[in-house]
Design an enzyme around this catalytic site. Sequence first.
Site, PDB file in Angstrom:
ATOM      1  N   GLU A 256       0.789  -1.101  -0.003  1.00  0.00           N
ATOM      2  CA  GLU A 256      -0.405   0.306   0.186  1.00  0.00           C
ATOM      3  C   GLU A 256       0.860   0.817   0.128  1.00  0.00           C
ATOM      4  O   GLU A 256       1.872   1.531   0.361  1.00  0.00           O
ATOM      5  CB  GLU A 256      -0.952  -0.496   0.936  1.00  0.00           C
ATOM      6  N   LYS A 322      -9.603   2.911  -2.985  1.00  0.00           N
ATOM      7  CA  LYS A 322     -10.204   2.420  -1.275  1.00  0.00           C
ATOM      8  C   LYS A 322     -11.307   2.446  -0.820  1.00  0.00           C
ATOM      9  O   LYS A 322     -11.714   3.708  -0.755  1.00  0.00           O
ATOM     10  CB  LYS A 322      -9.227   2.718  -0.257  1.00  0.00           C
ATOM     11  N   CYS A 375      -5.410  -2.617   2.219  1.00  0.00           N
ATOM     12  CA  CYS A 375      -5.575  -2.348   4.216  1.00  0.00           C
ATOM     13  C   CYS A 375      -6.761  -3.221   4.739  1.00  0.00           C
ATOM     14  O   CYS A 375      -7.328  -3.939   4.512  1.00  0.00           O
ATOM     15  CB  CYS A 375      -5.361  -1.488   5.003  1.00  0.00           C
TER      16      CYS A 375
END
Length: 497
Positions: A256, A322, A375
């Site tokens: 990430e 995300k 994540c």
Amino acid sequence: MPTPLIALLLGLVSALGFAPLDLWPITLIAFALLIHVIPRIRTARGALLCGWCFGLGHFTLGLNWIATAFTYQAAMPAWLGWVAVLLLSLYLAVYPALAVLVAWLARRAGLVALALVFGAGWIVTEWLRATMFTGFAWNPLGVTLLLLPAAGLTKLVGTYGLGAIVILAAATLAALLRRSWRDALLLALPVLVACGYGAATRGPLPGQAGPLIRVVQPNIGQDQKWSPDFESRNFDTLAGLSGTPGAQPRLVFWPEVAIPAYLEDEPGWRSTIAHLIGPRDLILTGGISIVWADAGKRKVQAAHNSLFVMDANERLVGRYDKAHLVPYGEYLPMRPILSALGLSRLAPGDMDFLAGPGPRTLALPGFGAVGGQICYEMIFSGQVVDRAHRPNFLFNPSNDAWFGRWGPPQHLAQARLRAIEEGLPVIRSTPTGISAVVDGDGRLLKSLPWRTAGAIDAHLPPPHAPTPFARFGNLLCFLFAGVLLIAAAFASRRKAG
């Protein structure tokens, strides 16, 4: 000893079943003693208090890693991390409190009925915990069974349904404690069925027929990640671990926000990265995409935490933004109020990230398709796959560098549950670990230890056929809760008869 204090201690002990300790028998014993105590509580208020105290201990110990994140934030004192853990646990404890209250209402129906109602209540309240106020699904109870065959039941009833199996297994111990052999047998039956189902539906270990992959773990700490003084050295580490292109095409995975650059707007960075891969390779890396306030790109309006797919010709052939952002991590809720109090988000910078539209499948020319989950959003059961466009695998670039010793193995354990639920392999690349290759049965095929620089060379495991959970999602866990309630009604009638 007062019942609330007993419940608090049992809650603390119950968290020992989570990674990295994985002491799941202790979790079962703690829940067994809680079930043993519930019928002895006199009032509904007492049941709520008992369940809330249990939850307070359960979450305070299990989420201790959150405190570590504050040690990387100069804008706030480190001790505030433990305040955050306690405040979060005070809220999260509401959900076990509700489950205990529901179980207490069935106390006169006998142990079997109480356990079945408790299991159903745990399913619903754990789903609520993962949903309300953006949700916080970390450490679902079912993950304590990850190392056992029963974990395979996740593909049928989901993670929240697996939590009910933990309750029933604990209730079996409670029945043995009471020497209620018939109750123990009845309660053990669904647990044995879960173990049998999990063992029977586990496929063989994957062979070496899939595409070549290389998963990079540079061991770049949070204290170095954003420092300009370390920028060149950090990139050299990533480049060195990315390997040498060969005759066979590869997928190369970086963590990430692996580099401090805006790939869409900085062709120089794209060129530098493209020289690391072969002509038929693809590199998948976390990064930041910018939303500009004007056409001239003179003022930044907002940003996305993104996953990019790039080929050797410097083309960005796919991007995922995300969707499930971390409150206080990637954005500050109620910013005008909280910033006035001196609070800030934990990630560097003052600008909040924008959320993407949700799960998306990206085409990988020559390699199939990937679903991205960046994540934290990997922990949300039933929310990780675009069901209309099922990918061949999931990629979970993550940054667990600021989550201490407990956070990374807990995160990996939850990613493995997503693999079982969806029947899809999961690839994880993180800066400091734990990076891993997981097959569609949740098995850890290869991994790199925490705080170890290195790379994983492997073949991409194949996907399984869509599991029942992959087809119907969390509808199945609610159906399972309904079955438990119906069974509880029959058990109650048999006891009354």
